[in-house]
Enzyme design. Sequence first.
Site, short mmCIF file in Angstrom:
data_model
loop_
_atom_site.label_atom_id
_atom_site.label_comp_id
_atom_site.label_asym_id
_atom_site.label_seq_id
_atom_site.Cartn_x
_atom_site.Cartn_y
_atom_site.Cartn_z
N CYS B 83 0.74 -1.49 0.35
CA CYS B 83 -0.40 -0.11 0.13
C CYS B 83 0.52 1.20 -0.18
O CYS B 83 1.38 1.84 -1.04
CB CYS B 83 -1.21 0.00 0.77
SG CYS B 83 -2.22 0.61 0.92
N HIS B 172 -3.19 -5.14 2.08
CA HIS B 172 -1.87 -5.66 3.31
C HIS B 172 -2.38 -7.32 3.49
O HIS B 172 -2.90 -7.65 4.23
CB HIS B 172 -3.09 -4.83 4.11
CG HIS B 172 -2.58 -3.36 3.48
ND1 HIS B 172 -1.78 -2.79 3.74
CD2 HIS B 172 -4.10 -2.62 4.01
CE1 HIS B 172 -2.20 -1.57 3.95
NE2 HIS B 172 -2.88 -0.97 3.53
N GLU B 174 -0.29 -8.65 5.49
CA GLU B 174 -0.28 -8.47 6.34
C GLU B 174 -0.93 -8.31 7.03
O GLU B 174 -1.43 -8.74 9.07
CB GLU B 174 0.93 -7.26 7.15
CG GLU B 174 -0.17 -5.92 7.37
CD GLU B 174 -0.06 -5.25 6.00
OE1 GLU B 174 -0.01 -5.67 4.54
OE2 GLU B 174 -0.09 -3.83 6.00
#
Lengths: 295, 189
Positions: B83, B172, B174
């Site tokens: 991002c 994302h 993560e």
Amino acid sequence: MIVNDEQFRLKVGLAEMLKGGVIMDVINAEQAVIAEKAGASAVMALERVPSDIRKEGGVARMSPVRIIREIMGAVTIPVMAKARIGHFTEARILESLGVDYIDESEVLTPADDEHHIAKRDFTVPFVCGARNLGEALRRIAEGATMIRTKGEAGSGNIVEAVRHIRTIIREMRHLTILGKEELVHEAKVLGAPLDLVEWVAEHGRLPVPNFSAGGIATPADAALVMQLGAEAVFVGSGIFKSSDPEARAKAIVKAATYYKDPAMLLEASEELGMAMPGLDISKLPAEELMQTRGW
Amino acid sequence: MSATRKKLVGILALQGDFEAHEKALKTAGADTLQVRTAQQLDRVDALIIPGGESTTMLKLLGYMNLLEPLRSFAATKPVFGTCAGAILLANKVESPNQESLGIIDMTIERNAYGRQIDSRVAEVDYEGRPFEAVFIRAPIIRKTGPGVRVLAEYQGTPVLIEQGKHLASTFHPELTGDSRVHSLFLSKI
């Protein structure tokens, strides 16, 4: 109470992106641009900064739409805006306007003296203030996806922010050493839903990011609350009521990143002038405190 | 005992969700280091630039004179940006134009889906299996150079790309439990 659905993850997700950053109060597009240039990770649009609300008195409401729109047009970072506690139509207006986060804030005059907004019903995420764990968990139960410790807004005095972050961290730590059967009693004492109390007992932290606000005026203040466990900071009157907004904004951004590095904090503090004037909170009459608003 | 030391993966920890990456990397089996200085950058074998605000990170990179060290780092070692991290890696940033590291040959448009209310979770196809992609005020990759390989797409635009040893995603990974993208990055070290 923790519904780990798409909406919850998107709302917490944006809060995750703001970690380690500084969210700055601004009253117009010009200030928003200064904040963005200094490295703010978001701006909070409001009509008057807390220290002016305190001085001028009267009813403090959501910002005029025109000003928020101008701020949204002037910067590319997330724009937050404040709604009065319990004022769900102000919140609906802000949601329609497309602000990125709503702060249901004690800094404005509460619209409801018993209830907060039912925040799960909204697509836009909410941040709420808290002084202790019970308050934080009640707000999360209502749907807040970011908590900020309240401190005492507009005071330029860090003592309340420190008290609130320490209180929340201590109360969370306490839960982690209790037995299951003790948690029911603890939920009753805290005035918070049992499942959230159990979640905190298991994880030792809030299920949403925990930021700090209310009284931060210097890079050292920002670093202090970060070291105590805040994951990002809100700075209200501290920047634009100082003698050197641009330099101070930059310095506080540096301090939020290098909060553990004294040499960097020294460098960030080096050329700053006078911070905003501060207030002795123990001398404030109880009815002038903003932190006691919220139920 | 192996003679080679275990690889150390840095996460640029100026601002953003660097802790979420740290957790994902640990799940994928890596040792990690939060990177805030050039000295720390020198110690790591690969670097993740996390999500957050690209303008904030850019300011801090400038304050700390970290832009050039990062560019030289990327000349020999793998970098992965998610991002805001992907925005920093691009060689051209639009809406508005802003400085970037120019490590990956792509043009990227900031906040291209709209504001937070337009953020979304979508399923994208990665290696023939669905990957849950969390887009938060995400950018869109508008153009990629010949050296770039597209690994996943959403609504007809690339959302996960690689260029040699570098990786970028506009979503994302993560923030999900799926560590496949982080494992791919580790395989590039």
